[in-house]
Write an enzyme that holds these catalytic residues in place. Sequence first.
Site, mmCIF file in Angstrom:
data_model
loop_
_atom_site.group_PDB
_atom_site.id
_atom_site.type_symbol
_atom_site.label_atom_id
_atom_site.label_comp_id
_atom_site.label_asym_id
_atom_site.label_seq_id
_atom_site.Cartn_x
_atom_site.Cartn_y
_atom_site.Cartn_z
ATOM 1 N NE ARG A 237 -4.228 -1.596 0.302
ATOM 2 C CZ ARG A 237 -4.367 -2.695 -0.436
ATOM 3 N NH1 ARG A 237 -3.417 -3.041 -1.297
ATOM 4 N NH2 ARG A 237 -5.443 -3.444 -0.340
ATOM 5 C CD GLU A 266 -3.456 3.511 -4.643
ATOM 6 O OE1 GLU A 266 -4.505 2.864 -4.786
ATOM 7 O OE2 GLU A 266 -2.383 2.992 -4.322
ATOM 8 C CG HIS A 285 -3.989 -0.426 -6.118
ATOM 9 N ND1 HIS A 285 -4.187 0.121 -4.875
ATOM 10 C CD2 HIS A 285 -3.969 -1.762 -5.902
ATOM 11 C CE1 HIS A 285 -4.295 -0.814 -3.962
ATOM 12 N NE2 HIS A 285 -4.160 -1.985 -4.568
#
Length: 326
Positions: A237, A266, A285
């Site tokens: 992460r 994000e 991602h």
Amino acid sequence: MKKKVIVANRLEQEALDELKKHADVSCFYNIISTENEEFVKKLKEAEGIIGLGLNVDKQLLDLAPNLKIVSNVSVGYNNLDVEELTKRNIMATNTPDILTDTVADTMFGLLLATARRIPELDQYVKERKWKGDLTAEFYGVDVHHKTLGIIGMGRIGQAIAHRAHHGFHMDILYHSRTKKQEVEEKYNATYKNLENLLAESDYVLLITPLTKETRGMIGAREFSLMKETAIFINGSRGQTIVEKDLISALRSNEIAAAGLDVFEVEPIQPDNPLLDMPNVVTLPHIGSSTYETELAMSKLACKNLLAGLNGNKPPTLINEKVWKNK
Ligand code: DGY
């Protein structure tokens, strides 16, 4: 009467269509918290939430008095306040295992792309700049027979070690909460404390879950311990590292390059300096995002959700305590 369910952000269409046969579904997209009035209205009646990236915290839970289960369409569940959910006897589930090999493939792809500068050279060719024999300024670095340091030796870490050891003859170092005898034997892997792993690895690959303990675990000090030639890969992460320290480390050539699937914010913000660095390979991602795997994750998440709503134990329950208290 069908139970009321909220779908937040992500559920593959085929799984969504099936879910609609069993539940009264309201879908919300681009939702992070309780910012949307219509969403808050639906929360009051919802018995289940399924999706990805919704912050299920105390504030949200106070608005959801009928909630019985939150089903994440992801293996990571740092978006859930599991302690608070457990206190309120609300089940939490995730989708482990089915994405392990897919994420490991992505991580290896990212590592190879960064080491061999594949996106940069792809751009070079497509911009019609390839006119003759390439000079050394375009060379990448080897992956095979190098040393890979894996931080986080869970299921995905092990699948990466498998690829690295069997496919690329790499030496594997690892750091995780516990030493793993079986992994050491299978992949000839060596446990290291974090400092030694950072200092000895050609590639440092972070694949640990985001927890209170791992938040910000790789910052200025850790980057300074890495080799100047080190390539850093993050598939965990964005918040497990201090992003501004990574930017400084890259700017000052403390490390050579980075491959990143995850970011502090994000989607990544347009003014993020990482976007202008040719030695940084970025992905949006997409560790688990193949059609097959996303669909399998969506289906498992639905199975978890419907089991919980119907009084059965969800197959991949995170907070077992809630089930035991029933
Ligand atoms: C996961 O499953 O945790 C992936 O990172 C998607 O969020």
